[in-house]
Write an enzyme that holds these catalytic residues in place. Structure first.
Site, mmCIF file in Angstrom:
data_model
loop_
_atom_site.group_PDB
_atom_site.id
_atom_site.type_symbol
_atom_site.label_atom_id
_atom_site.label_comp_id
_atom_site.label_asym_id
_atom_site.label_seq_id
_atom_site.Cartn_x
_atom_site.Cartn_y
_atom_site.Cartn_z
ATOM 1 N N LYS A 115 0.831 -1.219 0.000
ATOM 2 C CA LYS A 115 0.000 0.000 0.000
ATOM 3 C C LYS A 115 0.855 1.254 0.000
ATOM 4 O O LYS A 115 0.476 2.262 -0.580
ATOM 5 C CB LYS A 115 -0.968 0.003 1.190
ATOM 6 C CG LYS A 115 -1.979 -1.135 1.130
ATOM 7 C CD LYS A 115 -3.416 -0.705 1.105
ATOM 8 C CE LYS A 115 -4.276 -1.827 0.566
ATOM 9 N NZ LYS A 115 -5.626 -1.886 0.964
ATOM 10 N N LYS A 197 -5.933 -11.430 -8.792
ATOM 11 C CA LYS A 197 -7.263 -11.645 -8.188
ATOM 12 C C LYS A 197 -8.234 -10.537 -8.577
ATOM 13 O O LYS A 197 -7.822 -9.402 -8.837
ATOM 14 C CB LYS A 197 -7.141 -11.783 -6.662
ATOM 15 C CG LYS A 197 -6.970 -10.515 -5.895
ATOM 16 C CD LYS A 197 -7.283 -10.716 -4.405
ATOM 17 C CE LYS A 197 -7.358 -9.337 -3.745
ATOM 18 N NZ LYS A 197 -7.831 -9.340 -2.408
ATOM 19 N N LYS A 200 -11.620 -4.918 -6.044
ATOM 20 C CA LYS A 200 -12.463 -3.746 -6.237
ATOM 21 C C LYS A 200 -11.667 -2.508 -6.599
ATOM 22 O O LYS A 200 -12.220 -1.534 -7.086
ATOM 23 C CB LYS A 200 -13.389 -3.499 -5.050
ATOM 24 C CG LYS A 200 -12.767 -3.460 -3.666
ATOM 25 C CD LYS A 200 -13.902 -3.285 -2.641
ATOM 26 C CE LYS A 200 -13.656 -3.973 -1.328
ATOM 27 N NZ LYS A 200 -12.554 -3.431 -0.536
HETATM 28 P P1 ATP Z 1 -8.929 -3.783 -2.571
HETATM 29 O O1 ATP Z 1 -8.872 -3.946 -4.055
HETATM 30 O O2 ATP Z 1 -9.508 -2.468 -2.119
HETATM 31 O O3 ATP Z 1 -7.674 -4.185 -1.836
HETATM 32 P P2 ATP Z 1 -10.318 -6.272 -2.394
HETATM 33 O O4 ATP Z 1 -11.397 -6.388 -3.434
HETATM 34 O O5 ATP Z 1 -9.053 -7.009 -2.642
HETATM 35 O O6 ATP Z 1 -10.041 -4.767 -2.069
HETATM 36 P P3 ATP Z 1 -10.630 -6.559 0.484
HETATM 37 O O7 ATP Z 1 -11.379 -5.387 1.028
HETATM 38 O O8 ATP Z 1 -9.155 -6.623 0.697
HETATM 39 O O9 ATP Z 1 -10.993 -6.760 -1.059
HETATM 40 O O10 ATP Z 1 -11.243 -7.881 1.071
HETATM 41 C C1 ATP Z 1 -12.538 -8.061 1.530
HETATM 42 C C2 ATP Z 1 -12.745 -9.553 1.657
HETATM 43 O O11 ATP Z 1 -12.983 -10.126 0.369
HETATM 44 C C3 ATP Z 1 -11.553 -10.302 2.241
HETATM 45 O O12 ATP Z 1 -12.028 -11.284 3.153
HETATM 46 C C4 ATP Z 1 -10.892 -10.923 1.040
HETATM 47 O O13 ATP Z 1 -10.192 -12.099 1.370
HETATM 48 C C5 ATP Z 1 -12.079 -11.207 0.123
HETATM 49 N N1 ATP Z 1 -11.709 -11.153 -1.299
HETATM 50 C C6 ATP Z 1 -11.277 -10.059 -1.968
HETATM 51 N N2 ATP Z 1 -11.046 -10.339 -3.263
HETATM 52 C C7 ATP Z 1 -11.334 -11.657 -3.422
HETATM 53 C C8 ATP Z 1 -11.303 -12.559 -4.552
HETATM 54 N N3 ATP Z 1 -10.937 -12.152 -5.758
HETATM 55 N N4 ATP Z 1 -11.671 -13.831 -4.372
HETATM 56 C C9 ATP Z 1 -12.058 -14.253 -3.149
HETATM 57 N N5 ATP Z 1 -12.117 -13.472 -2.056
HETATM 58 C C10 ATP Z 1 -11.763 -12.183 -2.177
#
Ligand code: ATP
Ligand code: LTN
Length: 334
Positions: A115, A197, A200
């Site tokens: 980050k 992955k 968002k």
């Molecule tokens: P950012 O892009 O803002 O880092 P993110 O979409 O990766 O966000 P997080 O807010 O870090 O999501 O995670 C929220 C929850 O969703 C966590 O428990 C994380 O493990 C799960 N998660 C996020 N992306 C995935 C994915 N592609 N597949 C499965 N689980 C996910």
């Protein structure tokens, strides 16, 4: 342990729009755990400001996320759904735990490195101590289990270390939490880059299916999903795009990847992608309808916010007062 049930804590940040990955990898698991455990699901808005946010937008997104928890099927009468910022015990315990966490430990956190590389113009102290606030979240409720994705495992390990350190000094104050990792296959990859992955914060909106995407958008994104030139629907690492679509279809329909492969044996990618799109629509449509209904019911959501913040404060202050006594803060005389 509360009423003979083990305690579960988890949270999500209200930054960005939730994706199908967040739903299949996190929220859907939360639902299945809600009956078994005494659950606390927080909208961790205090974590969100470690990255610069637009205030009006943050407020709106936090409310949307809380509404989405309920729309996804979490019952706010049974599970405690609340804003982290409505319970000041989180900040108070985080301060104390900061004094029991070493710089060297925080320096090793890979999320901080990622980050701070991404937001080089705003490497603030909150971003550095983010994992300590997360430890406070979990330890305040004496959580036994914490469902987290692989990316959060390092933070959970640190939480356990801090709790053990504190207990060694002051006796059994904190429950040592265990991670709960959902079943394999729950990691959803980007539709545009199946090595990455689905996230968002991805700049390319075609890589992610957002929970609020309409049916046409979902079908279009699935049709455009990156696959390969093999031309066979098989579940193997050499075909990551197809494998990801099989995972999505299986998660949405409740079938196993093997059953999915069998169902589409001999079919082309075009047909398969359309079916994947339909399977996603079939799970997102009810969620969107419920979300639409709930977001119009301001009085109901307000009441959930009030009542559950009260519950969260009640439980967390018990732990906080104990910790304050242990470290030597003067007794409150009122
Ligand atoms: P950012 O892009 O803002 O880092 P993110 O979409 O990766 O966000 P997080 O807010 O870090 O999501 O995670 C929220 C929850 O969703 C966590 O428990 C994380 O493990 C799960 N998660 C996020 N992306 C995935 C994915 N592609 N597949 C499965 N689980 C996910
Ligand atoms: N850091 C987590 C969100 C989070 C959390 C928590 C998860 C904050 N506090 C406590 C589990 C338990 C994330 O970014 N997914």
């Amino acid at each position: 342990m509360i009423d003979g049930r083990k305690v579960l804590f988890s949270g999500m940040q209200s930054t960005g729009n939730l994706t199908l990955g967040n739903y299949l990898g996190a929220l859907k698991n939360w639902l299945t755990l809600a009956d078994e455990y005494e659950c606390y699901y927080s909208v961790v808005d205090m974590h969100s400001i470690t990255i610069r946010q637009d205030p009006a937008e943050l407020r709106k997104r936090a409310r949307n996320l809380l509404t989405l928890y309920i729309a996804a099927g979490l019952d706010p009468e049974k599970t405690c759904i609340y804003y982290q910022s409505h319970c000041s015990a989180h900040a108070e315990l985080a301060w104390i735990l900061n004094c029991f966490t070493y710089m060297g430990e925080l320096n090793r956190m890979t999320q901080f490195k990622d980050k701070s590389a991404k937001h080089a113009d705003n490497i603030n102290a909150g971003l550095f101590t983010y994992p300590v606030l997360m430890a406070a979240d979990i330890l305040l409720y004496q959580a036994d289990v914490v469902p987290v994705g692989a990316d959060q495992m390092q933070h959970l390990e640190l939480t356990r270390d801090i709790a053990e350190r504190f207990n060694n000094l002051y006796g059994d104050v904190f429950t040592i939490p265990e991670p709960y990792v959902g079943k394999v296959g729950a990691k959803i990859m980007s539709l545009q880059d199946p090595e990455k992955k689905m996230s968002k914060s991805d700049e390319n909106p075609n890589g992610s299916i957002y929970l609020m995407d309409d049916a046409d958008t979902i079908i279009r994104k699935c049709k455009r999903a990156v696959t390969d030139s093999v031309g066979e629907i098989a579940y193997r690492d050499e075909q990551p795009g197809v494998k990801n679509l099989i995972n999505i279809y299986s998660a949405c329909t409740g079938k196993t990847p093997e059953e999915t492969v069998e169902e589409f044996a001999g079919k082309g990618y075009g047909d398969f992608k359309a079916a994947v799109g339909e399977s996603v629509i079939s799970i997102l449509r009810p969620l969107q309808e419920e979300y639409g209904r709930l977001s119009k019911d301001k009085a109901y959501i307000d009441q959930v916010i009030r009542q559950n913040a009260e519950r969260a404060r009640h439980t967390s202050y018990r732990t906080l007062r104990k910790v304050q006594r242990k470290v030597g803060f003067p007794d409150r005389l009122s």
